[in-house]
Each structure stands twice: as C-alpha cells, then as structure tokens.
Design an enzyme around this catalytic site. Structure first.
Site, PDB file in Angstrom:
ATOM      1  N   GLY A  46      16.584  32.186  16.057  1.00  0.00           N
ATOM      2  CA  GLY A  46      17.325  32.109  14.602  1.00  0.00           C
ATOM      3  C   GLY A  46      16.177  32.622  13.452  1.00  0.00           C
ATOM      4  N   GLN A  51      12.781  32.820   5.277  1.00  0.00           N
ATOM      5  CA  GLN A  51      11.667  33.401   6.026  1.00  0.00           C
ATOM      6  C   GLN A  51      11.426  34.983   5.622  1.00  0.00           C
ATOM      7  OE1 GLN A  51      13.277  31.517   9.897  1.00  0.00           O
ATOM      8  NE2 GLN A  51      11.022  31.705  10.104  1.00  0.00           N
ATOM      9  N   CYS A  92       8.240  28.512  15.514  1.00  0.00           N
ATOM     10  CA  CYS A  92       8.751  29.019  14.075  1.00  0.00           C
ATOM     11  C   CYS A  92       7.909  30.312  13.974  1.00  0.00           C
ATOM     12  CB  CYS A  92       8.620  27.864  13.101  1.00  0.00           C
ATOM     13  SG  CYS A  92       9.248  28.719  11.323  1.00  0.00           S
ATOM     14  N   LEU A  93       9.110  31.445  13.814  1.00  0.00           N
ATOM     15  CA  LEU A  93       8.430  32.810  13.602  1.00  0.00           C
ATOM     16  C   LEU A  93       7.206  32.755  12.339  1.00  0.00           C
ATOM     17  CD1 LEU A  93      11.784  34.673  14.220  1.00  0.00           C
ATOM     18  CD2 LEU A  93       9.663  34.474  15.656  1.00  0.00           C
ATOM     19  N   HIS A 134      16.723  23.282  12.406  1.00  0.00           N
ATOM     20  CA  HIS A 134      15.383  23.959  11.986  1.00  0.00           C
ATOM     21  C   HIS A 134      15.798  24.992  11.017  1.00  0.00           C
ATOM     22  CE1 HIS A 134      11.630  25.860  13.228  1.00  0.00           C
ATOM     23  NE2 HIS A 134      12.301  26.995  12.639  1.00  0.00           N
ATOM     24  N   GLU A 135      16.782  25.637  11.092  1.00  0.00           N
ATOM     25  CA  GLU A 135      17.079  26.879  10.046  1.00  0.00           C
ATOM     26  C   GLU A 135      17.481  26.259   8.571  1.00  0.00           C
ATOM     27  OE1 GLU A 135      15.874  29.322  11.061  1.00  0.00           O
ATOM     28  OE2 GLU A 135      15.839  29.330  13.143  1.00  0.00           O
ATOM     29  N   HIS A 138      14.640  25.298   6.747  1.00  0.00           N
ATOM     30  CA  HIS A 138      14.176  26.433   5.989  1.00  0.00           C
ATOM     31  C   HIS A 138      14.809  26.573   4.672  1.00  0.00           C
ATOM     32  CE1 HIS A 138      11.217  28.314   8.715  1.00  0.00           C
ATOM     33  NE2 HIS A 138      12.017  28.335   9.703  1.00  0.00           N
TER      34      HIS A 138
HETATM   35  O1  GNR Z   1      12.469  31.354  17.861  1.00  0.00           O
HETATM   36  C1  GNR Z   1      12.645  30.119  17.646  1.00  0.00           C
HETATM   37  N1  GNR Z   1      12.567  29.285  18.313  1.00  0.00           N
HETATM   38  C2  GNR Z   1      12.754  27.813  18.189  1.00  0.00           C
HETATM   39  C3  GNR Z   1      12.566  26.889  19.362  1.00  0.00           C
HETATM   40  C4  GNR Z   1      12.743  25.792  19.180  1.00  0.00           C
HETATM   41  C5  GNR Z   1      13.026  25.213  18.289  1.00  0.00           C
HETATM   42  C6  GNR Z   1      13.314  26.021  17.132  1.00  0.00           C
HETATM   43  C7  GNR Z   1      13.069  27.269  17.300  1.00  0.00           C
HETATM   44  S1  GNR Z   1      13.717  28.576  15.755  1.00  0.00           S
HETATM   45  C8  GNR Z   1      12.457  29.699  16.132  1.00  0.00           C
HETATM   46  C9  GNR Z   1      12.834  30.902  15.183  1.00  0.00           C
HETATM   47  C10 GNR Z   1      12.543  30.346  13.611  1.00  0.00           C
HETATM   48  O2  GNR Z   1      11.555  30.265  13.336  1.00  0.00           O
HETATM   49  N2  GNR Z   1      13.681  30.163  13.072  1.00  0.00           N
HETATM   50  O3  GNR Z   1      13.584  29.735  11.778  1.00  0.00           O
HETATM   51 NI    NI Z   2      11.426  28.701  11.800  1.00  0.00          NI
END
Ligand code: GNR
Ligand code: NI
Length: 168
Positions: A46, A51, A92-93, A134-135, A138
């Site tokens: 995601g 980001q 998270c990236l 999670h998104e 953000h």
């Molecule tokens: O790539 C991603 N993997 C992930 C793994 C477990 C829980 C959440 C994520 S999201 C993350 C990509 C990202 O940072 N999205 O904001």
């Molecule tokens: Ni993230």
C-alpha cells in the site's frame, strides 16, 4: 509515468493531515498511476499520498500475491470495525527495515471513491484490512511506530536519522 520520492520517518511532513479530494481529473489519474508505479517498485502492499508529500485523501493498495489487483481509495472512510482484534507484524515504506507488532481490527468496511469519482463500499479482512487501517492512519498524519512504546520509538528515530546522515 514517474517514480515518486517516499518521505522517511521522522520527516515532520509525515504528520500532516490530508484534505479531501474534490476534483477528479486527468491530473489526479496521473498521480494515481505514479503512486501505483512507486508502490510496485518499492514492493509495498500500500501507499498513502502523504508518503509522497501529497496531503490529500488518496491511497493505493495491492495485497494480491500476483501484484495485479490494484485498489484505489479516494476520500476513504472506515464505516465499520470488527470487535475482533489481532496483533500482527507491520512494516512501512517510510520506516524501512523496521517491523513490529500492532493490534488492529481483523475485519473492516471502507467507503471510498475510485479515480473516476465512483463511490463504493469494500469489505476487507486479513492483510487488506491491516493495510487499510495502516494507510488511513497515514492520511491522519500517523505512522505505525506511534503505537509502539516511547523507548522503541526513540530508538527507531535515532536509527533512521543515523541512516539518513550516512546516505547523505
Ligand atoms: O508494504 C507494506 N507492508 C505492510 C505490512 C504489514 C502491515 C502494513 C503494511 S503497509 C506497507 C506499505 C506502507 O508503508 N504503506 O503505508
Ligand atoms: Ni506505511
């Protein structure tokens, strides 16, 4: 198509609150295409617009094994959370190399528009449910490390700053 730069924690711009999208035009669809390309290149499941330093309510996701099921969520709202929770390992990236447990609802419903302004409601479970939560965090300026203890968060902050200094 273009690859976008991903902000890294503890960049203060990751804590900006995104505003709703009101215009569904070609410029928006180019941003969606660029975010998808950036997400696939970084091998993420995601990516939130926050980001890539765009503070609008836009998320792209693909939790499929084959990486061929892109989902675009514009102005997303979670309309229902299951009571059942599970603690899973997150990454998270914007916080590369860091993984830790976060408790989330197992199941959510999310209402969002696509890149053409068509609103629909999706049901998500498993990795997709985790990713949606999670998104959406953000978009509210929240990074998953904020669920961890202050001790862990400070260690992560120090580690990230050190890595960024070495890169520069
Ligand atoms: O790539 C991603 N993997 C992930 C793994 C477990 C829980 C959440 C994520 S999201 C993350 C990509 C990202 O940072 N999205 O904001
Ligand atoms: Ni993230």
């Amino acid at each position: 198509m273009a690859l976008l730069n991903i902000l890294c924690y503890p960049d203060p711009r990751l804590h900006k609150v995104a505003t709703p999208i009101t215009v569904f035009d070609e410029k928006l669809r180019t941003l969606v295409a660029d975010m998808l390309e950036t997400m696939y290149e970084a091998q993420g499941v995601g990516l939130a617009a926050t980001q890539v330093n765009v503070h609008q309510r836009l998320v792209v996701m693909d939790t499929s094994e084959e990486r061929n099921q892109a989902t675009v969520l514009i102005n997303p709202e979670i309309t229902w959370y299951s009571e059942e929770r599970v603690k899973g390992e997150e990454g998270c990236l914007s916080v590369p190399g860091i993984y830790d447990g976060v408790e989330r609802a197992v199941h959510v419903k999310v209402k969002a528009a696509d890149e053409h302004g068509q609103v629909r409601e999706l049901e998500a479970e498993g990795l997709m449910a985790v990713c949606v939560q999670h998104e959406l965090d953000h978009l509210m300026g929240k990074v998953f490390v904020e669920y961890l203890s202050p001790l862990k968060r400070n260690r992560i902050k120090t580690k990230m700053l050190k890595a960024q200094k070495e890169d520069a």
